[in-house]
Design a protein around this motif. Sequence first.
Motif, PDB file in Angstrom:
ATOM      1  N   ALA A 177      10.856  -1.001  13.268  1.00 39.77           N
ATOM      2  CA  ALA A 177      10.514  -1.862  12.058  1.00 39.77           C
ATOM      3  C   ALA A 177      12.083  -2.345  10.829  1.00 39.77           C
ATOM      4  O   ALA A 177      12.510  -3.551  10.552  1.00 39.77           O
ATOM      5  CB  ALA A 177       9.889  -1.246  11.219  1.00 39.77           C
ATOM      6  N   MET A 178      12.377  -1.234  11.457  1.00 38.63           N
ATOM      7  CA  MET A 178      13.701  -1.216  10.922  1.00 38.63           C
ATOM      8  C   MET A 178      15.496  -1.778  11.797  1.00 38.63           C
ATOM      9  O   MET A 178      15.907  -2.409  11.650  1.00 38.63           O
ATOM     10  CB  MET A 178      14.304  -0.597  10.471  1.00 38.63           C
ATOM     11  N   GLY A 179      14.826  -1.436  13.170  1.00 37.32           N
ATOM     12  CA  GLY A 179      15.678  -2.390  14.354  1.00 37.32           C
ATOM     13  C   GLY A 179      17.287  -1.262  14.752  1.00 37.32           C
ATOM     14  O   GLY A 179      18.180  -1.898  14.492  1.00 37.32           O
TER      15      GLY A 179
ATOM     16  N   TYR B  70      -6.896   3.690   1.334  1.00 39.22           N
ATOM     17  CA  TYR B  70      -6.250   3.924   2.161  1.00 39.22           C
ATOM     18  C   TYR B  70      -6.297   1.985   2.433  1.00 39.22           C
ATOM     19  O   TYR B  70      -7.159   1.522   2.690  1.00 39.22           O
ATOM     20  CB  TYR B  70      -6.883   4.332   3.595  1.00 39.22           C
ATOM     21  N   ARG B  71      -4.866   1.213   2.738  1.00 39.34           N
ATOM     22  CA  ARG B  71      -5.170   0.034   3.109  1.00 39.34           C
ATOM     23  C   ARG B  71      -4.208  -0.572   3.975  1.00 39.34           C
ATOM     24  O   ARG B  71      -3.372   0.364   4.601  1.00 39.34           O
ATOM     25  CB  ARG B  71      -4.062  -0.653   1.884  1.00 39.34           C
ATOM     26  N   ASP B  72      -4.734  -1.201   5.098  1.00 36.71           N
ATOM     27  CA  ASP B  72      -3.848  -1.613   5.646  1.00 36.71           C
ATOM     28  C   ASP B  72      -2.910  -2.473   5.646  1.00 36.71           C
ATOM     29  O   ASP B  72      -2.946  -3.589   4.521  1.00 36.71           O
ATOM     30  CB  ASP B  72      -5.035  -2.481   7.545  1.00 36.71           C
ATOM     31  N   GLY B  73      -2.312  -3.256   6.379  1.00 42.83           N
ATOM     32  CA  GLY B  73      -1.152  -4.695   6.018  1.00 42.83           C
ATOM     33  C   GLY B  73      -0.238  -4.744   7.226  1.00 42.83           C
ATOM     34  O   GLY B  73      -0.367  -4.127   7.511  1.00 42.83           O
ATOM     35  N   PRO B  74       0.602  -5.461   6.932  1.00 39.57           N
ATOM     36  CA  PRO B  74       2.238  -5.886   8.146  1.00 39.57           C
ATOM     37  C   PRO B  74       2.928  -5.142   7.565  1.00 39.57           C
ATOM     38  O   PRO B  74       4.189  -5.371   8.254  1.00 39.57           O
ATOM     39  CB  PRO B  74       2.344  -7.486   7.576  1.00 39.57           C
ATOM     40  N   TYR B  75       3.467  -4.383   6.817  1.00 44.49           N
ATOM     41  CA  TYR B  75       4.300  -3.037   6.686  1.00 44.49           C
ATOM     42  C   TYR B  75       3.730  -2.451   7.074  1.00 44.49           C
ATOM     43  O   TYR B  75       2.798  -1.478   6.819  1.00 44.49           O
ATOM     44  CB  TYR B  75       4.928  -3.444   5.045  1.00 44.49           C
ATOM     45  N   VAL B  76       5.384  -1.333   6.829  1.00 46.30           N
ATOM     46  CA  VAL B  76       4.549   0.267   7.499  1.00 46.30           C
ATOM     47  C   VAL B  76       5.355   1.145   6.701  1.00 46.30           C
ATOM     48  O   VAL B  76       7.224   0.809   5.787  1.00 46.30           O
ATOM     49  CB  VAL B  76       5.127   1.307   9.344  1.00 46.30           C
ATOM     50  N   ALA B  77       5.479   2.281   6.477  1.00 45.08           N
ATOM     51  CA  ALA B  77       6.511   2.887   5.439  1.00 45.08           C
ATOM     52  C   ALA B  77       6.795   3.890   5.716  1.00 45.08           C
ATOM     53  O   ALA B  77       7.069   5.197   6.964  1.00 45.08           O
ATOM     54  CB  ALA B  77       5.194   4.164   4.749  1.00 45.08           C
TER      55      ALA B  77
ATOM     56  N   TYR C 227       0.224  -5.665   1.952  1.00 47.69           N
ATOM     57  CA  TYR C 227       0.526  -3.956   1.504  1.00 47.69           C
ATOM     58  C   TYR C 227       1.647  -3.171   2.519  1.00 47.69           C
ATOM     59  O   TYR C 227       1.097  -3.780   3.789  1.00 47.69           O
ATOM     60  CB  TYR C 227      -1.087  -3.016   1.507  1.00 47.69           C
ATOM     61  N   VAL C 228       1.790  -2.639   2.482  1.00 46.05           N
ATOM     62  CA  VAL C 228       2.052  -1.435   3.235  1.00 46.05           C
ATOM     63  C   VAL C 228       0.829  -0.206   3.651  1.00 46.05           C
ATOM     64  O   VAL C 228       0.257  -0.393   3.192  1.00 46.05           O
ATOM     65  CB  VAL C 228       3.087  -0.457   2.593  1.00 46.05           C
ATOM     66  N   ARG C 229       0.849  -0.016   4.926  1.00 46.78           N
ATOM     67  CA  ARG C 229       0.028   0.241   5.458  1.00 46.78           C
ATOM     68  C   ARG C 229      -0.340   2.154   4.753  1.00 46.78           C
ATOM     69  O   ARG C 229       1.131   2.797   5.338  1.00 46.78           O
ATOM     70  CB  ARG C 229      -0.204   0.380   7.192  1.00 46.78           C
ATOM     71  N   GLY C 230      -1.204   2.427   4.804  1.00 48.30           N
ATOM     72  CA  GLY C 230      -1.283   4.086   4.694  1.00 48.30           C
ATOM     73  C   GLY C 230      -1.816   4.085   2.767  1.00 48.30           C
ATOM     74  O   GLY C 230      -2.542   3.576   2.581  1.00 48.30           O
ATOM     75  N   TRP C 231      -1.875   5.364   3.141  1.00 45.10           N
ATOM     76  CA  TRP C 231      -3.158   5.970   2.012  1.00 45.10           C
ATOM     77  C   TRP C 231      -1.973   5.826   0.711  1.00 45.10           C
ATOM     78  O   TRP C 231      -0.891   6.288   1.046  1.00 45.10           O
ATOM     79  CB  TRP C 231      -3.268   7.033   1.442  1.00 45.10           C
ATOM     80  N   ARG C 232      -2.667   5.311  -0.313  1.00 42.80           N
ATOM     81  CA  ARG C 232      -2.106   5.629  -1.667  1.00 42.80           C
ATOM     82  C   ARG C 232      -2.807   5.773  -2.764  1.00 42.80           C
ATOM     83  O   ARG C 232      -4.166   4.982  -2.948  1.00 42.80           O
ATOM     84  CB  ARG C 232      -1.337   4.567  -1.990  1.00 42.80           C
TER      85      ARG C 232
END
Length: 243
Positions: A204-206, A180-187, A171-176
């Motif tokens: 995350a984006m370099g 709330y879900r944790d995950g390897p990606y950030v929004a 998942y993308v980390r955050g509330w939706r």
Amino acid sequence: MTQSSLIRRAHDRPALLDLFCCAGGAAMGYHRVGFDVTGVDIIDRSARYPFAFRQGDALAVLAALIESGEIAAYSLIHASPPCQDGCALTVGTNRAMGWGRTHVQLIPELRVLLDATGLPYVIEQPNGKAPVRKDVYLCGEMFGLSVLRHRNFELGGWSTPQQPHVRHRGYVRGWRHGVYRDGPYVAAYGEGGGKATVPEAQAAMGIDWTDIREELTEAIPPAYSQWLGSAFLARARSGAVAA
């Protein structure tokens, strides 16, 4: 800086015109594979844009370069026009709820000008209903990034095969929708709700040359344009396009 210095080819590097350039996420990727980049944006980005920069309305600047013939100095044009009119959030939740402002769709007018240049080009847009062909679709997971950042690219005057869309690792980390879900990606947009901090979005984006949240929100990871630029140059070396 004179206009002639803005469009020069440095050390025989092919010149690229970066329209609606914002802080230069796309520009950096093209630079890394050998392009001499010039950015154009209606907002003064010169303090942080890492390459030659010209402030002005991108459509007006492009029309002027066509009229003067100076557009011939370039080998490739990249354009990231404002996406709010066709992005998924605008056409979905915001429009349904009556939120937000009316946005102008610039892509049809932009495409007419790009076609008039006779040059190969790239138009970048997020997922949604923007009127662009989805010739190439890129995702952060394709490059091992900690952000998904799905983007569509219309390729004018050239082509390259679509790479496989790699399965997401979670998942993308955050509330939706209240969960709330944790995950390897950030929004890397907005604030709060578990969304990325500025340092997290940079990592995350370099992108490390701007710490302005709004500029990071609008940027694409340089890895995307580095891949596109490499593909274009490979096609040019094969004689499929002129560079």
